[in-house]
Structure formats: C-alpha cells, structure tokens
Design a protein around this motif. Structure first.
Motif, PDB file in Angstrom:
ATOM      1  N   GLU A   1       0.842  -1.208   0.000  1.00 47.52           N
ATOM      2  CA  GLU A   1       0.000   0.000   0.000  1.00 47.52           C
ATOM      3  C   GLU A   1       0.871   1.250   0.000  1.00 47.52           C
ATOM      4  O   GLU A   1       0.589   2.218  -0.722  1.00 47.52           O
ATOM      5  CB  GLU A   1      -0.918  -0.006   1.220  1.00 47.52           C
ATOM      6  CG  GLU A   1      -1.884   1.159   1.277  1.00 47.52           C
ATOM      7  CD  GLU A   1      -2.771   1.120   2.512  1.00 47.52           C
ATOM      8  OE1 GLU A   1      -3.233   2.212   2.914  1.00 47.52           O
ATOM      9  OE2 GLU A   1      -3.004   0.045   3.080  1.00 47.52           O
ATOM     10  N   SER A   2       1.943   1.260   0.793  1.00 44.65           N
ATOM     11  CA  SER A   2       2.864   2.391   0.825  1.00 44.65           C
ATOM     12  C   SER A   2       3.482   2.614  -0.552  1.00 44.65           C
ATOM     13  O   SER A   2       3.574   3.750  -1.028  1.00 44.65           O
ATOM     14  CB  SER A   2       3.962   2.143   1.857  1.00 44.65           C
ATOM     15  OG  SER A   2       4.962   3.135   1.770  1.00 44.65           O
ATOM     16  N   ASN A   3       3.893   1.545  -1.203  1.00 45.68           N
ATOM     17  CA  ASN A   3       4.485   1.651  -2.537  1.00 45.68           C
ATOM     18  C   ASN A   3       3.476   2.236  -3.525  1.00 45.68           C
ATOM     19  O   ASN A   3       3.813   3.118  -4.322  1.00 45.68           O
ATOM     20  CB  ASN A   3       4.957   0.276  -3.014  1.00 45.68           C
ATOM     21  CG  ASN A   3       5.619   0.350  -4.364  1.00 45.68           C
ATOM     22  OD1 ASN A   3       6.605   1.053  -4.545  1.00 45.68           O
ATOM     23  ND2 ASN A   3       5.065  -0.354  -5.329  1.00 45.68           N
ATOM     24  N   THR A   4       2.239   1.776  -3.453  1.00 45.31           N
ATOM     25  CA  THR A   4       1.189   2.276  -4.340  1.00 45.31           C
ATOM     26  C   THR A   4       0.946   3.768  -4.122  1.00 45.31           C
ATOM     27  O   THR A   4       0.645   4.500  -5.055  1.00 45.31           O
ATOM     28  CB  THR A   4      -0.122   1.489  -4.112  1.00 45.31           C
ATOM     29  OG1 THR A   4       0.140   0.093  -4.348  1.00 45.31           O
ATOM     30  CG2 THR A   4      -1.234   1.949  -5.028  1.00 45.31           C
ATOM     31  N   ALA A   5       1.127   4.212  -2.872  1.00 49.81           N
ATOM     32  CA  ALA A   5       0.910   5.617  -2.517  1.00 49.81           C
ATOM     33  C   ALA A   5       2.195   6.437  -2.664  1.00 49.81           C
ATOM     34  O   ALA A   5       2.338   7.490  -2.045  1.00 49.81           O
ATOM     35  CB  ALA A   5       0.380   5.717  -1.095  1.00 49.81           C
ATOM     36  N   GLY A   6       3.140   5.946  -3.444  1.00 47.16           N
ATOM     37  CA  GLY A   6       4.364   6.702  -3.691  1.00 47.16           C
ATOM     38  C   GLY A   6       5.334   6.716  -2.523  1.00 47.16           C
ATOM     39  O   GLY A   6       6.143   7.622  -2.389  1.00 47.16           O
TER      40      GLY A   6
END
Length: 159
Positions: free
Chosen positions: A145-150
């Motif tokens: 999720e963190s990766n998806t949110a940049g």
C-alpha cells in the motif's frame, strides 16, 4: 524490472510497539550479494551484526568496549545456543538447520498438546503461530500500500 509482478528492491521504515525504529532492506538487484541475508541491530548499549555469508559468527560491539566476534559453539555459548546447534563448532551450519530446529520445536509443541502435557513456554514463544502469520501478511500489505501511494508512511495495524 519490467514485467515482474513484485518489486525487486524494497526499503521499509519500521517503528515497533516499544518505540524502536529500524529499516528493512530486501533486494533482488544487488549484484555480488547472493542470498546475503544479514541482520544489524544497534541499540543504546551495543550493536549486533550477523551475515549469512559468515553464519558461524556474531559481531558484538558494546559501547565503550572493543568489538568482539562470538563463534557458534565457542566460548560463552548459552545452553539455548547449544540446544539449537546441530553441528560441532567450526562445521558450517545455518539456513537449513534453522528450519530443522523450527520443525523440531513445532513437533514437540504439537506432541505436548496431544498428550495433554505442559508445553515449554520458552520454546513455544520461538515458534510462530497463526497470529504471527497474520501479522506478517498485514506487514506486507502495508508495504505494498505504501508503494502504491508513492512511498507514503503506511501503518501496519496489528490489533
């Protein structure tokens, strides 16, 4: 890498319940570091370092003292360290044996439950259970999720 379903490189900032902070690095893109699992822990009293490339050694660096290398099965080994060592000192041991120890302890716990006898609480605490598995899944989900949110800070909720 293009076409892969998972990231090849991850740097994850973590904050544990007691306030300790750390970084977990995982990479499939580190040329020359083949299966180079390592652990570095630094606290207010000492530092510990272990590397899978030198699995027999643990480097201990207490503040204000000379750093020293502890060798598996060597002077100062604890009873628990001797219990989980399957080979004499100076005979390579590591990755495969760690799984053997885990399976042995899990089997002992299962046998104790089936027999209705007491489970060694210290050993049971070292064997992950379904709650630990669920926490691991939540951790990975928060990292994705963190990766998806940049790269935004994303707490992994373990309640």
């Amino acid at each position: 890498m293009p076409g892969r379903r998972l990231d090849d490189n991850a740097h994850v900032l973590v904050r544990w319940t007691g306030g300790a902070r750390g970084t977990i690095l995982a990479s499939q893109t580190s040329p020359g570091h083949y299966n180079d699992l390592s652990v570095h822990i630094y606290g207010d009293r000492a530092g510990l370092e272990w590397s899978g490339t030198r699995p027999e050694e643990l480097r201990l660096a207490p503040y204000g003292e000379e750093a020293r290398t502890l060798v598996r099965g060597g002077h100062g080994s604890t009873a628990e360290a001797r219990r989980v060592s399957r080979m004499p000192a100076a005979h390579p041991e590591g990755y495969i044996e760690a799984f053997a120890n885990f399976y042995r302890d899990a089997a002992d716990i299962i046998r104790a439950h089936r027999a209705g006898t007491a489970v060694d609480v210290g050993r049971a605490a070292q064997v992950p259970d379904v709650v630990d598995g669920a926490r691991g899944v939540k951790f990975v989900a928060a990292a994705v999720e963190s990766n998806t949110a940049g790269g935004a800070w994303t707490p992994a909720r373990f309640e």
